[in-house]
Design an enzyme around this catalytic site. Structure first.
Site, PDB file in Angstrom:
ATOM      1  N   THR A  92       0.856  -1.183   0.000  1.00 40.73           N
ATOM      2  CA  THR A  92       0.000   0.000   0.000  1.00 40.73           C
ATOM      3  C   THR A  92       0.889   1.229   0.000  1.00 40.73           C
ATOM      4  O   THR A  92       1.518   1.548   1.008  1.00 40.73           O
ATOM      5  CB  THR A  92      -0.924   0.003   1.236  1.00 40.73           C
ATOM      6  OG1 THR A  92      -1.714  -1.188   1.225  1.00 40.73           O
ATOM      7  CG2 THR A  92      -1.845   1.215   1.224  1.00 40.73           C
ATOM      8  N   LEU A 166      -8.676   2.318  -4.962  1.00 34.24           N
ATOM      9  CA  LEU A 166      -9.727   1.584  -4.260  1.00 34.24           C
ATOM     10  C   LEU A 166      -9.260   1.138  -2.879  1.00 34.24           C
ATOM     11  O   LEU A 166     -10.022   1.176  -1.908  1.00 34.24           O
ATOM     12  CB  LEU A 166     -10.158   0.371  -5.091  1.00 34.24           C
ATOM     13  CG  LEU A 166     -11.224  -0.545  -4.479  1.00 34.24           C
ATOM     14  CD1 LEU A 166     -12.495   0.225  -4.141  1.00 34.24           C
ATOM     15  CD2 LEU A 166     -11.526  -1.703  -5.422  1.00 34.24           C
ATOM     16  N   LYS A 167      -7.989   0.733  -2.774  1.00 35.24           N
ATOM     17  CA  LYS A 167      -7.446   0.316  -1.478  1.00 35.24           C
ATOM     18  C   LYS A 167      -7.510   1.461  -0.469  1.00 35.24           C
ATOM     19  O   LYS A 167      -7.853   1.260   0.708  1.00 35.24           O
ATOM     20  CB  LYS A 167      -6.003  -0.170  -1.638  1.00 35.24           C
ATOM     21  CG  LYS A 167      -5.287  -0.519  -0.320  1.00 35.24           C
ATOM     22  CD  LYS A 167      -5.950  -1.682   0.398  1.00 35.24           C
ATOM     23  CE  LYS A 167      -5.349  -1.942   1.782  1.00 35.24           C
ATOM     24  NZ  LYS A 167      -3.949  -2.355   1.764  1.00 35.24           N
ATOM     25  N   LEU A 168      -7.236   2.673  -0.905  1.00 36.76           N
ATOM     26  CA  LEU A 168      -7.289   3.811   0.009  1.00 36.76           C
ATOM     27  C   LEU A 168      -8.715   4.120   0.420  1.00 36.76           C
ATOM     28  O   LEU A 168      -8.971   4.536   1.561  1.00 36.76           O
ATOM     29  CB  LEU A 168      -6.631   5.035  -0.625  1.00 36.76           C
ATOM     30  CG  LEU A 168      -5.126   4.907  -0.892  1.00 36.76           C
ATOM     31  CD1 LEU A 168      -4.591   6.184  -1.535  1.00 36.76           C
ATOM     32  CD2 LEU A 168      -4.359   4.592   0.385  1.00 36.76           C
TER      33      LEU A 168
END
Length: 283
Positions: A92, A166-168
């Site tokens: 990340t 999208l991960k954030l």
């Protein structure tokens, strides 16, 4: 497949172990070699440098702490990279570093798949992560054998870089939940209420969730073995806020979460599970 795993921390170690157990030829590297050594007993080859790890690799998987560390590792690996290799970037690292890594992959002649994961140490060990993948359509078949081992589900969400965004988004939700759990338990305790009554009151209702029960009980019991550390949560919170600035949107909760996590780190809880941000509510 011949797979190099760069980074064998809380997430990288179980990922590498699962890949080796599935029959892949896995070579691993970690900045602190001692953290990688136990993987030798699980079928992986432990190396002394990124360049040594990536020799002959068809897939290079980076599972490192931050964008700068990923960049440095791949630059160190550059002389030994196979030009037909696929680089799966699972760390990340935020929007800006992902853009840098896409450009770096291009300069190194590598195919690139952006693939951060949802889940912490337990699903990583069980091979039940959710892989958020983005990249060229023609790369899907090449990397899916890796994702099938490390994850229970793979979501393809567009061009490289989309999955890091999208991960954030997902992390902003987790940060908000974590802060809310810590604050609710803190208020209960300070008000002379058994915080377990709070968990019981919402149990099974519309606002209940497994995360609340797990983290709530962890806070009540002051049990913080790290599934994801406060320090790493702070790193991700800062990435969420950077993304918000780029997107021109105001995220008040994300800003407050960053402040809470920073206070917990300052109080000496950076290496504990992110639920230990509870301590930010107390002098």
């Amino acid at each position: 497949m011949k797979i190099a795993v760069l980074g064998t921390g809380l997430m990288g170690a179980p990922i590498a172990a699962n890949l080796a157990a599935a029959g892949h030829a896995v070579r691993v590297w970690n900045r602190t070699r001692a953290k990688a050594e136990p993987l030798a007993a699980k079928g992986a080859t432990v190396t002394d440098s990124p360049a040594e790890a990536v020799e002959g690799a068809e897939v290079v998987l980076t599972v490192l702490n931050d964008g700068a560390t990923v960049t440095a590792a791949m630059q160190d690996a550059a002389p030994s990279l196979s030009h037909d290799a696929v680089w799966i970037q699972a760390s990340t690292v935020g929007v800006a570093f992902t853009e840098d890594h896409i450009a770096l992959a291009r300069s190194l002649g590598l195919e690139f798949v952006d693939a951060p994961v949802l889940g912490s140490t337990k699903p990583a060990a069980e091979g039940k992560l959710v892989v958020l993948a983005s990249g060229a359509d023609e790369l899907r078949e090449r990397v899916q054998p890796v994702f099938d081992v490390i994850g229970a589900r793979t979501m393809w969400v567009g061009e490289a870089g989309a999955s890091s965004k999208l991960k954030l988004v997902a992390n902003s939700w987790v940060l908000a939940l974590t802060a809310a759990v810590g604050e609710a338990v803190s208020l209960a305790e300070a008000s002379g209420i058994d915080p377990k009554l709070f968990l019981e009151a919402v149990s099974g209702g519309a606002v209940d969730c497994a995360y609340l029960q797990t983290k709530g009980n962890a806070v009540i019991e002051r049990s913080f073995p790290p599934a994801f550390t406060v320090q790493n949560a702070l790193k991700d919170a800062l990435l969420v806020n950077e993304a918000a600035v780029r997107a021109n949107v105001r995220l008040d909760v994300a800003q407050a979460s960053s402040a809470r996590l920073n206070r917990a780190v300052t109080k000496g809880h950076g290496g504990e599970d992110m639920a230990a941000s509870y301590y930010a509510s107390h002098e």
